[in-house]
Write a protein that holds these residues in place. Structure first.
Motif, PDB file in Angstrom:
ATOM      1  N   UNK A   1     -17.200 -41.836   0.189  1.00  0.00           N
ATOM      2  CA  UNK A   1     -17.869 -43.088   0.540  1.00  0.00           C
ATOM      3  C   UNK A   1     -19.376 -43.041   0.325  1.00  0.00           C
ATOM      4  N   UNK A   2     -19.979 -41.855   0.395  1.00  0.00           N
ATOM      5  CA  UNK A   2     -21.435 -41.790   0.246  1.00  0.00           C
ATOM      6  C   UNK A   2     -21.887 -41.975  -1.199  1.00  0.00           C
ATOM      7  N   UNK A   3     -21.013 -41.661  -2.153  1.00  0.00           N
ATOM      8  CA  UNK A   3     -21.387 -41.794  -3.563  1.00  0.00           C
ATOM      9  C   UNK A   3     -20.592 -42.871  -4.286  1.00  0.00           C
ATOM     10  N   UNK A   4     -19.452 -43.266  -3.700  1.00  0.00           N
ATOM     11  CA  UNK A   4     -18.608 -44.271  -4.338  1.00  0.00           C
ATOM     12  C   UNK A   4     -17.840 -43.751  -5.531  1.00  0.00           C
ATOM     13  N   UNK A   5     -17.726 -42.443  -5.664  1.00  0.00           N
ATOM     14  CA  UNK A   5     -16.949 -41.878  -6.772  1.00  0.00           C
ATOM     15  C   UNK A   5     -16.047 -40.779  -6.259  1.00  0.00           C
ATOM     16  N   UNK A   6     -15.111 -40.388  -7.103  1.00  0.00           N
ATOM     17  CA  UNK A   6     -14.161 -39.343  -6.719  1.00  0.00           C
ATOM     18  C   UNK A   6     -14.849 -37.986  -6.790  1.00  0.00           C
ATOM     19  N   UNK A   7     -14.708 -37.203  -5.725  1.00  0.00           N
ATOM     20  CA  UNK A   7     -15.263 -35.856  -5.703  1.00  0.00           C
ATOM     21  C   UNK A   7     -14.211 -34.907  -5.138  1.00  0.00           C
ATOM     22  N   UNK A   8     -14.352 -33.658  -5.508  1.00  0.00           N
ATOM     23  CA  UNK A   8     -13.443 -32.642  -4.987  1.00  0.00           C
ATOM     24  C   UNK A   8     -13.717 -32.455  -3.485  1.00  0.00           C
ATOM     25  N   UNK A   9     -12.633 -32.409  -2.735  1.00  0.00           N
ATOM     26  CA  UNK A   9     -12.726 -32.365  -1.275  1.00  0.00           C
ATOM     27  C   UNK A   9     -11.862 -31.240  -0.737  1.00  0.00           C
ATOM     28  N   UNK A  10     -12.388 -30.513   0.256  1.00  0.00           N
ATOM     29  CA  UNK A  10     -11.648 -29.450   0.925  1.00  0.00           C
ATOM     30  C   UNK A  10     -11.087 -29.986   2.240  1.00  0.00           C
ATOM     31  N   UNK A  11      -9.793 -29.815   2.414  1.00  0.00           N
ATOM     32  CA  UNK A  11      -9.143 -30.168   3.680  1.00  0.00           C
ATOM     33  C   UNK A  11      -8.764 -28.880   4.398  1.00  0.00           C
ATOM     34  N   UNK A  12      -9.240 -28.754   5.633  1.00  0.00           N
ATOM     35  CA  UNK A  12      -9.022 -27.537   6.404  1.00  0.00           C
ATOM     36  C   UNK A  12      -7.784 -27.677   7.276  1.00  0.00           C
ATOM     37  N   UNK A  13      -7.258 -26.551   7.799  1.00  0.00           N
ATOM     38  CA  UNK A  13      -6.169 -26.624   8.783  1.00  0.00           C
ATOM     39  C   UNK A  13      -6.600 -27.507   9.948  1.00  0.00           C
TER      40      UNK A  13
ATOM     41  N   UNK B   1     -16.561 -32.975   1.468  1.00  0.00           N
ATOM     42  CA  UNK B   1     -16.722 -32.822   0.011  1.00  0.00           C
ATOM     43  C   UNK B   1     -17.163 -31.404  -0.329  1.00  0.00           C
ATOM     44  N   UNK B   2     -16.712 -30.912  -1.453  1.00  0.00           N
ATOM     45  CA  UNK B   2     -17.146 -29.601  -1.926  1.00  0.00           C
ATOM     46  C   UNK B   2     -18.496 -29.796  -2.607  1.00  0.00           C
ATOM     47  N   UNK B   3     -19.521 -29.315  -1.953  1.00  0.00           N
ATOM     48  CA  UNK B   3     -20.887 -29.552  -2.424  1.00  0.00           C
ATOM     49  C   UNK B   3     -21.445 -28.307  -3.099  1.00  0.00           C
ATOM     50  N   UNK B   4     -22.032 -28.521  -4.248  1.00  0.00           N
ATOM     51  CA  UNK B   4     -22.717 -27.451  -4.970  1.00  0.00           C
ATOM     52  C   UNK B   4     -24.208 -27.617  -4.743  1.00  0.00           C
ATOM     53  N   UNK B   5     -24.837 -26.559  -4.244  1.00  0.00           N
ATOM     54  CA  UNK B   5     -26.284 -26.573  -4.041  1.00  0.00           C
ATOM     55  C   UNK B   5     -26.929 -25.924  -5.259  1.00  0.00           C
ATOM     56  N   UNK B   6     -27.705 -26.720  -5.968  1.00  0.00           N
ATOM     57  CA  UNK B   6     -28.333 -26.277  -7.204  1.00  0.00           C
ATOM     58  C   UNK B   6     -29.832 -26.132  -6.965  1.00  0.00           C
TER      59      UNK B   6
ATOM     60  N   UNK C   1     -22.190 -31.356 -13.826  1.00  0.00           N
ATOM     61  CA  UNK C   1     -21.310 -30.941 -12.730  1.00  0.00           C
ATOM     62  C   UNK C   1     -20.735 -32.145 -11.989  1.00  0.00           C
ATOM     63  N   UNK C   2     -21.509 -33.213 -11.902  1.00  0.00           N
ATOM     64  CA  UNK C   2     -20.992 -34.441 -11.285  1.00  0.00           C
ATOM     65  C   UNK C   2     -19.873 -35.041 -12.113  1.00  0.00           C
ATOM     66  N   UNK C   3     -19.983 -34.916 -13.441  1.00  0.00           N
ATOM     67  CA  UNK C   3     -18.886 -35.365 -14.308  1.00  0.00           C
ATOM     68  C   UNK C   3     -17.607 -34.592 -14.006  1.00  0.00           C
ATOM     69  N   UNK C   4     -17.767 -33.328 -13.597  1.00  0.00           N
ATOM     70  CA  UNK C   4     -16.608 -32.492 -13.293  1.00  0.00           C
ATOM     71  C   UNK C   4     -16.051 -32.775 -11.899  1.00  0.00           C
ATOM     72  N   UNK C   5     -16.663 -33.719 -11.174  1.00  0.00           N
ATOM     73  CA  UNK C   5     -16.117 -34.145  -9.902  1.00  0.00           C
ATOM     74  C   UNK C   5     -16.716 -33.465  -8.682  1.00  0.00           C
ATOM     75  N   UNK C   6     -17.883 -32.818  -8.844  1.00  0.00           N
ATOM     76  CA  UNK C   6     -18.500 -32.140  -7.720  1.00  0.00           C
ATOM     77  C   UNK C   6     -19.622 -32.987  -7.120  1.00  0.00           C
ATOM     78  N   UNK C   7     -19.810 -32.837  -5.841  1.00  0.00           N
ATOM     79  CA  UNK C   7     -20.980 -33.376  -5.168  1.00  0.00           C
ATOM     80  C   UNK C   7     -22.081 -32.334  -5.330  1.00  0.00           C
ATOM     81  N   UNK C   8     -23.202 -32.736  -5.901  1.00  0.00           N
ATOM     82  CA  UNK C   8     -24.269 -31.779  -6.220  1.00  0.00           C
ATOM     83  C   UNK C   8     -25.522 -32.119  -5.415  1.00  0.00           C
TER      84      UNK C   8
END
Length: 920
Positions: free
Chosen positions: A213-225, A231-236, A255-262
């Motif tokens: 919702x913060x970016x309005x695009x599909x991003x890779x997301x980690x769901x925990x037990x 969101x899986x965020x890459x710190x660059x 990297x955003x094209x690859x679906x990551x939150x950067x």
């Protein structure tokens, strides 16, 4: 306004046509030291100030690489600048690949030590790291982002390096291209992420692409037990001072094209240490750091493999607390890193059978390094260093520009002063402290230290081969028995001991040192040389839990104790080293390995005073010192005036015998037993203590300049010429010592378009030497090696010919005769590749040109028959400084010789005519 392409041409021409007029050395023949009196460095907070300062004459040089765009934005008048081209830096991505060293880590899951939270690190997955190579379009970065100011790089060795030819096809073997392969990268990253999700599900975690919702695009997301998601965020970490900002922003978009939150975290030079160098990588506060560093300055490139090794170049980044070691990799089922580390170790240790084995190991190590992608090389930077034309006789490197140890050793200005600007946007010249273990303050500290210290040896600016400075040597390779009169420092016994009978050595290195006084006036003796060596051995080994003379950051130097089988004292300035480490392919490089542990950069008495305050606190302040940040209340800093009082008092304690470490005491005792007088420690320590107290710093060495004044708040440091009569070099010494030059093809390469089996042919290549120091101009190129090789379809050598000088010139025309004995070997082939090679350093080509030639098989001629074809071969145009050269135009000429061959000649002529028409 000039277009960027036109501006680049103007800059190159300005650089080429710069004046290299020679000015005579000032002073009498007995004057010692450099040619100018003062060398000052001043920090500037903008590149515009540095550029304009050189243009107006406020500064003589700007020690910061500038691109054409920088000069254009600054409004610089390039006619008032001397432009020194360089391809010195490369940009590389340091990858934080941490994950838990267990089955969860195999899936990319990592537990942060800071809070115990489990996160997912995409770059713990090798395939995702590797696909960064395809995700990046290096050609786009070079041509568009840098406006032609770079060249694509896949390794630590650029395409301009003489050893590139040995490894250039490794990237091809891995399917990599300069333009990348974005579609393939996106596909492979997606597959790897889905595989990681399947793996993580065994532990209650899952990974999926979901709308953020913060970016309005599909991003890779980690769901925990338990169902919580993030969101899986890459710190660059993106450095902002130079082109790395552009590269970092481009990478973030990819990297955003690859679906990551950067998260783009922009940082400056001063932030590198707290965020990267001294940070805990396992907390994953960063994933990628845009690293910039210098290219290999040796003609031998085993360092290139070391860059992928945790043992030789900390992974994920220099100085990190956690490293991606072979042991960590094996815990994840990855045995590639163990193999890579082993290859790096063998190369560094010289454990190769022959040159073929050396290059095979380099290629294999490079292949594995790119495959692992713990570092991803991006671009080599083409840039300029700018100098005011009033500076004369400045030695620079055709590859590394003015960022070598030579320029201010030889340069001269009308007022005998040199002022150098350093770009320091953060308001500080040095990244960190100066001391023997921590280093010398970062890049700028190194630039200054180049001239404060002297070297036993330095690399020739043109050939990159070692040349003598404060030592001369002779190396012989031969298995010998080491005499029992030889000695070696034993870290377990904390003492020098005689070598046991039966000790063997493979190399004998005779070394004669050019000794003199240190900057404080105290004499340098053999005690300093061997105490320096013993200090390395002592601090590299931990001989027990109570061994106070040990530090893990110097442990990698322990190999020197294994490599030196013994040392003999010849006289008060000379020793003989018996060694078991060597590079059989370069005896000079072998000598440099031992010299680096013998010749002191710091006054060894300072090392002893430094270690005293580290071990026993400051005798004046009572403060606890550490070599590195976090080890004590104060990090020992030779440039910090507040530390001078403690170190000065520690020197006096040493002088009166209050602290005599074994590496000093046993060295002095051993030399006295050998009949070599040692200096009066009480006098030497008092002289040194007085100097550092007066100058308010402790960076005391033996080079052509000494630091006279340092004002950190003004980013100002002033060096003065060291005129001590014991200094071995007069101002004009280096003007006569060597030549800096380049050799280039300078005209039309004449060669056959067709080789006829059984007939002779000739190849002629005009070569020119362009000298840039000491006398600018062109010369004949007769003092080079020349070879022509005929290569098959897989680059296998079918034949080779040594060249001979046909015309001295300049240019010098080299001739290669391909006789029937060679062309007969080509029967049955349709084409071959001819490569002409010219070199000054063995195995590394200054010039290497190749072209394809067709092969024609005809009836075997009589022994007296020859067919000579002399043709201009199409190769790329080149420009030698001040000389335009062209190698274009095809004009085949066939001249059969020998009676009775008219039919053969006619057939050959018809065939060649047809081929020429087809080619045109």
């Amino acid at each position: 306004m000039l277009s960027r392409s036109v501006l680049l041409v103007v800059l190159l021409l300005a650089s080429i046509l710069s004046s290299y007029a020679i000015a005579l050395a000032q002073g009498s023949s007995t004057t010692k030291g450099p040619r100018v009196e003062t060398l000052t460095y001043v920090g500037v907070t903008t590149t515009d100030k540095g550029i304009k300062g050189v243009e107006t004459g406020e500064f003589d040089a700007f020690m910061w690489e500038v691109l054409p765009d920088d000069l254009e934005k600054a409004g610089a008048d390039v006619s008032k600048l001397r432009l020194i081209p360089a391809l010195r830096f490369f940009d590389v991505l340091d990858i934080n690949a941490y994950s838990d060293p267990n089955e969860m880590g195999v899936c990319g899951l990592a537990t942060r030590p800071r809070d115990g939270v489990v996160v997912f690190n995409p770059f713990a997955i090798r395939e995702i790291r590797f696909q960064l190579n395809n995700l990046i379009n290096r050609k786009y970065i070079s041509n568009e982002l840098l406006k032609g100011g770079g060249e694509p790089a896949f390794t630590y060795v650029s395409i301009s390096h003489p050893a590139w030819r040995y490894i250039k096809d490794v990237a091809d073997m891995l399917g990599l291209r300069e333009e990348g392969n974005e579609l393939l990268a996106l596909q492979k990253i997606r597959e790897a992420m889905l595989n990681a999700s399947m793996c993580a599900q065994k532990f209650g975690y899952s990974i999926a692409s979901e709308r953020d919702p913060s970016t309005g695009r599909d991003v890779w997301t980690l769901t925990r037990p338990g169902g919580s998601k993030e969101p899986i965020k890459i710190v660059l970490l993106i450095r902002i001072e130079d082109e790395r900002r552009l590269i970092g922003d481009y990478l973030a978009s990819q990297l955003e094209k690859a679906g990551f939150l950067v998260e783009r975290k922009y940082i400056e030079r001063a932030q590198f240490r707290p965020l990267v160098r001294s940070a805990e990588p396992r907390n994953l506060d960063w994933h990628i750091y845009t690293h910039g560093d210098t290219m290999i300055r040796s003609i031998w490139i085993h360092e290139e493999v070391g860059w992928y090794s945790s043992e030789f170049a900390s992974l994920p980044a220099t100085g990190g607390l956690w490293e991606y070691t072979a042991e960590h990799a094996k815990a994840l089922g990855d045995f590639v890193q163990e193999k890579l580390e082993a290859i790096a170790r063998e190369l560094y240790r010289g454990q190769v059978k022959d040159l073929e084995d050396y290059w095979n190991k380099v290629r294999e190590g490079t292949y594995l390094g790119i495959y692992q992608s713990l570092r991803v090389f991006v671009i080599g930077i083409r840039n300029f260093y700018i100098v005011n034309p009033r500076v004369k006789d400045m030695v620079y490197s055709p590859v590394f520009g003015i960022t070598i140890e030579w320029p201010w050793r030889t340069a001269l200005t009308p007022d005998s002063k040199i002022r150098v600007a350093l770009y320091a946007s953060t308001g500080s010249l040095f990244l960190y402290e100066w001391n023997p273990i921590s280093g010398v303050g970062g890049v700028y500290g190194s630039y200054i230290w180049y001239y404060v210290r002297d070297y036993a040896w330095l690399r020739h600016p043109s050939t990159l081969e070692p040349i003598p400075v404060r030592a001369t040597w002779r190396v012989t390779q031969n298995d010998v028995n080491v005499p029992t009169t030889a000695v070696m420092y034993d870290p377990a016994k904390h003492s020098w001991v005689n070598v046991p009978e039966g000790t063997k050595a493979s190399y004998v290195i005779d070394i004669n040192f050019k000794l003199g006084n240190y900057h404080d006036g105290s004499p340098q003796t053999l005690l300093d040389i061997l105490t320096n060596f013993a200090w390395y051995v002592e601090w590299a080994f931990k001989s027990g839990d109570d061994d106070i003379w040990y530090h893990p950051n110097i442990e990698s130097d322990k190999y020197i104790a294994e490599d030196v089988a013994g040392i003999e004292i010849i006289n008060s300035t000379a020793i003989r080293v018996y060694g078991n480490y060597g590079l059989f392919y370069s005896l000079d490089e072998t000598a440099t390995y031992y010299l680096d542990y013998l010749w002191p950069s710091w006054n060894p008495l300072l090392r002893l005073a430094f270690e005293y305050v580290v071990l026993y606190k400051g005798p004046v302040s009572g403060a606890k010192y550490g070599w590195l940040t976090g080890e004590g209340e104060r990090t020992l800093d030779a440039m910090n005036p507040n530390h001078v009082g403690d170190v000065a008092e520690a020197l006096r304690i040493i002088g009166r015998g209050g602290y005599t470490p074994p590496h000093l005491a046993s060295t002095a005792k051993m030399l006295e037993e050998k009949g070599v007088r040692v200096q009066d420690l009480a006098k030497a320590t008092e002289t040194l203590a007085k100097f550092i107290t007066e100058h308010k710093h402790m960076a005391v060495s033996n080079g052509p300049y000494y630091i006279d004044k340092y004002v950190p708040e003004q980013m100002y440091i002033e060096l003065k010429a060291f005129r001590d009569p014991t200094y071995p070099f007069t101002p004009d010494y280096w003007l006569k010592a060597f030549e800096v030059s380049q050799i280039k093809v300078a005209g039309v390469i004449k060669a056959p378009t067709i080789l006829v089996v059984g007939y002779s042919a000739e190849v002629e290549v005009p070569i020119l030497k362009y000298v840039i120091f000491p006398d600018e101009g062109t010369k004949e190129a007769t003092d080079v090696n020349a070879e022509l090789v005929v290569l098959g379809a897989k680059d296998e050598v079918l034949a080779s010919v040594t060249g001979k000088v046909k015309e001295v010139g300049p240019p010098t025309v080299w001739e290669f005769e391909l006789g029937p004995s060679i062309t007969n070997k080509l029967s049955g082939l349709k084409t071959v590749t001819i490569e002409v090679r010219f070199w000054r350093s063995p195995g590394f080509y200054d010039v290497s040109e190749r072209f394809t030639v067709e092969v024609l098989s005809v009836e075997t001629p009589t022994p007296t028959a020859t067919v000579k074809t002399v043709t201009s071969v199409v190769t790329s145009a080149v420009t030698v400084t001040g000389v335009s050269t062209t190698t274009i135009e095809v004009s085949p000429l066939v001249t059969p010789a020998g009676a009775g061959l008219a039919v053969v000649a006619l057939i050959v002529g018809i065939l060649i005519g047809a081929l020429v028409i087809r080619r045109k």
